[in-house]
Design a protein around this motif. Structure first.
Motif, PDB file in Angstrom:
ATOM      1  N   SER A  20      -1.247   9.242  -6.287  1.00  0.00           N
ATOM      2  CA  SER A  20      -1.018   7.875  -5.835  1.00  0.00           C
ATOM      3  C   SER A  20       0.440   7.687  -5.438  1.00  0.00           C
ATOM      4  N   THR A  21       0.745   8.007  -4.169  1.00  0.00           N
ATOM      5  CA  THR A  21       2.115   7.846  -3.683  1.00  0.00           C
ATOM      6  C   THR A  21       2.353   6.442  -3.144  1.00  0.00           C
ATOM      7  N   GLY A  22       1.275   5.684  -2.945  1.00  0.00           N
ATOM      8  CA  GLY A  22       1.414   4.367  -2.338  1.00  0.00           C
ATOM      9  C   GLY A  22       1.477   4.435  -0.817  1.00  0.00           C
ATOM     10  N   VAL A  23       1.399   5.647  -0.267  1.00  0.00           N
ATOM     11  CA  VAL A  23       1.443   5.852   1.176  1.00  0.00           C
ATOM     12  C   VAL A  23       0.194   6.636   1.574  1.00  0.00           C
ATOM     13  N   GLU A  24      -0.442   6.213   2.662  1.00  0.00           N
ATOM     14  CA  GLU A  24      -1.645   6.912   3.120  1.00  0.00           C
ATOM     15  C   GLU A  24      -1.315   8.360   3.490  1.00  0.00           C
ATOM     16  N   MET A  25      -2.174   9.286   3.087  1.00  0.00           N
ATOM     17  CA  MET A  25      -1.970  10.691   3.395  1.00  0.00           C
ATOM     18  C   MET A  25      -2.432  10.963   4.832  1.00  0.00           C
ATOM     19  N   PRO A  26      -1.491  11.244   5.747  1.00  0.00           N
ATOM     20  CA  PRO A  26      -1.842  11.398   7.165  1.00  0.00           C
ATOM     21  C   PRO A  26      -2.157  12.828   7.583  1.00  0.00           C
ATOM     22  N   ILE A  27      -2.498  13.687   6.630  1.00  0.00           N
ATOM     23  CA  ILE A  27      -2.732  15.095   6.950  1.00  0.00           C
ATOM     24  C   ILE A  27      -4.139  15.511   6.547  1.00  0.00           C
ATOM     25  N   ASP A  28      -4.580  16.624   7.111  1.00  0.00           N
ATOM     26  CA  ASP A  28      -5.843  17.230   6.695  1.00  0.00           C
ATOM     27  C   ASP A  28      -5.489  18.487   5.905  1.00  0.00           C
ATOM     28  N   ASP A  56       2.415   8.661  13.925  1.00  0.00           N
ATOM     29  CA  ASP A  56       3.641   9.038  14.620  1.00  0.00           C
ATOM     30  C   ASP A  56       4.612   9.671  13.631  1.00  0.00           C
ATOM     31  N   SER A  57       5.742  10.137  14.126  1.00  0.00           N
ATOM     32  CA  SER A  57       6.693  10.838  13.271  1.00  0.00           C
ATOM     33  C   SER A  57       7.234   9.932  12.166  1.00  0.00           C
ATOM     34  N   ALA A  58       7.403   8.652  12.447  1.00  0.00           N
ATOM     35  CA  ALA A  58       7.883   7.722  11.423  1.00  0.00           C
ATOM     36  C   ALA A  58       6.845   7.553  10.310  1.00  0.00           C
ATOM     37  N   GLY A  59       5.582   7.489  10.686  1.00  0.00           N
ATOM     38  CA  GLY A  59       4.516   7.380   9.689  1.00  0.00           C
ATOM     39  C   GLY A  59       4.439   8.618   8.822  1.00  0.00           C
ATOM     40  N   TYR A  60       4.571   9.784   9.450  1.00  0.00           N
ATOM     41  CA  TYR A  60       4.562  11.013   8.669  1.00  0.00           C
ATOM     42  C   TYR A  60       5.784  11.071   7.759  1.00  0.00           C
ATOM     43  N   ALA A  61       6.932  10.652   8.269  1.00  0.00           N
ATOM     44  CA  ALA A  61       8.162  10.686   7.467  1.00  0.00           C
ATOM     45  C   ALA A  61       8.023   9.820   6.219  1.00  0.00           C
ATOM     46  N   ARG A  62       7.343   8.673   6.322  1.00  0.00           N
ATOM     47  CA  ARG A  62       7.135   7.817   5.131  1.00  0.00           C
ATOM     48  C   ARG A  62       6.339   8.577   4.068  1.00  0.00           C
ATOM     49  N   PHE A  63       5.304   9.296   4.503  1.00  0.00           N
ATOM     50  CA  PHE A  63       4.515  10.105   3.577  1.00  0.00           C
ATOM     51  C   PHE A  63       5.384  11.204   2.960  1.00  0.00           C
ATOM     52  N   ALA A  64       6.114  11.934   3.803  1.00  0.00           N
ATOM     53  CA  ALA A  64       6.948  13.037   3.324  1.00  0.00           C
ATOM     54  C   ALA A  64       8.026  12.543   2.359  1.00  0.00           C
ATOM     55  N   GLU A  65       8.616  11.392   2.659  1.00  0.00           N
ATOM     56  CA  GLU A  65       9.646  10.824   1.781  1.00  0.00           C
ATOM     57  C   GLU A  65       9.073  10.422   0.428  1.00  0.00           C
ATOM     58  N   ALA A  66       7.788  10.108   0.398  1.00  0.00           N
ATOM     59  CA  ALA A  66       7.152   9.733  -0.870  1.00  0.00           C
ATOM     60  C   ALA A  66       6.876  10.945  -1.757  1.00  0.00           C
ATOM     61  N   GLY A  77       6.215  28.080   2.807  1.00  0.00           N
ATOM     62  CA  GLY A  77       6.119  27.683   4.203  1.00  0.00           C
ATOM     63  C   GLY A  77       4.777  27.039   4.465  1.00  0.00           C
ATOM     64  N   LEU A  78       4.763  25.987   5.278  1.00  0.00           N
ATOM     65  CA  LEU A  78       3.537  25.249   5.555  1.00  0.00           C
ATOM     66  C   LEU A  78       3.438  24.903   7.036  1.00  0.00           C
ATOM     67  N   VAL A  79       2.238  25.003   7.580  1.00  0.00           N
ATOM     68  CA  VAL A  79       1.917  24.487   8.904  1.00  0.00           C
ATOM     69  C   VAL A  79       0.827  23.450   8.657  1.00  0.00           C
ATOM     70  N   ILE A  80       1.113  22.204   9.042  1.00  0.00           N
ATOM     71  CA  ILE A  80       0.304  21.075   8.601  1.00  0.00           C
ATOM     72  C   ILE A  80      -0.284  20.309   9.790  1.00  0.00           C
ATOM     73  N   PRO A  81      -1.608  20.087   9.803  1.00  0.00           N
ATOM     74  CA  PRO A  81      -2.201  19.240  10.836  1.00  0.00           C
ATOM     75  C   PRO A  81      -2.047  17.759  10.457  1.00  0.00           C
ATOM     76  N   VAL A  82      -1.476  17.001  11.381  1.00  0.00           N
ATOM     77  CA  VAL A  82      -1.277  15.569  11.147  1.00  0.00           C
ATOM     78  C   VAL A  82      -2.279  14.798  11.982  1.00  0.00           C
ATOM     79  N   ARG A  83      -2.971  13.885  11.331  1.00  0.00           N
ATOM     80  CA  ARG A  83      -4.060  13.137  11.960  1.00  0.00           C
ATOM     81  C   ARG A  83      -3.614  12.375  13.210  1.00  0.00           C
ATOM     82  N   ALA A  84      -4.527  12.279  14.164  1.00  0.00           N
ATOM     83  CA  ALA A  84      -4.290  11.504  15.382  1.00  0.00           C
ATOM     84  C   ALA A  84      -3.939  10.070  15.002  1.00  0.00           C
ATOM     85  N   GLY A  85      -3.049   9.479  15.754  1.00  0.00           N
ATOM     86  CA  GLY A  85      -2.636   8.106  15.505  1.00  0.00           C
ATOM     87  C   GLY A  85      -1.448   7.989  14.566  1.00  0.00           C
TER      88      GLY A  85
END
Length: 118
Positions: free
Chosen positions: A95-103, A16-26, A6-14
């Motif tokens: 190197s996922t090719g997608v910027e990591m939007p989390i801390d 959106d859910s689509a941007g996070y989904a791209r990271f998660a899908e990678a 289980g994880l609780v993850i802080p996602v950086r300001a700026g």
């Protein structure tokens, strides 16, 4: 017996859910390739402020940051332990090719034995 990370993850300001989904899908396929049976990512939608603690305070979310609640299912703890070791060593995690939007430093995570699944 099913085991869950289980994880609780802080996602950086700026981000959106689509941007996070791209990271998660990678990264989700990396976990699946190493034995995970399911990867679920939940974008904060109804996360109220608590009186003593809450999800945002738990990860010290700042202005504009959001919370993701995630879990990774494994067939059992042994598979999880071996799989997570392989995930950490997998070069795709670097190197996922997608910027990591989390801390990751403020992310909360832990492993859990499933005691009820209905």
């Amino acid at each position: 017996m099913t085991y869950v990370d289980g994880l609780v993850i802080p996602v950086r300001a700026g981000t959106d859910s689509a941007g996070y989904a791209r990271f998660a899908e990678a990264i989700a396929p990396i976990f699946r390739d190493h034995g995970a049976t399911r990867v679920v990512e939940g974008w904060a939608d109804d996360v109220p402020d608590g009186k003593q603690t809450d999800f945002r305070r738990a990860i010290q979310a700042g202005d504009g940051e959001t919370v993701v609640f995630s879990w990774i299912e494994w067939p059992d703890k042994a598979t999880r332990d071996m799989g997570m070791a392989k995930v950490r060593a997998d070069p795709r995690m670097v190197s996922t090719g997608v910027e990591m939007p989390i801390d990751g430093a403020r992310m909360i995570f832990g492993g859990f034995q499933v005691v009820l699944d209905c």
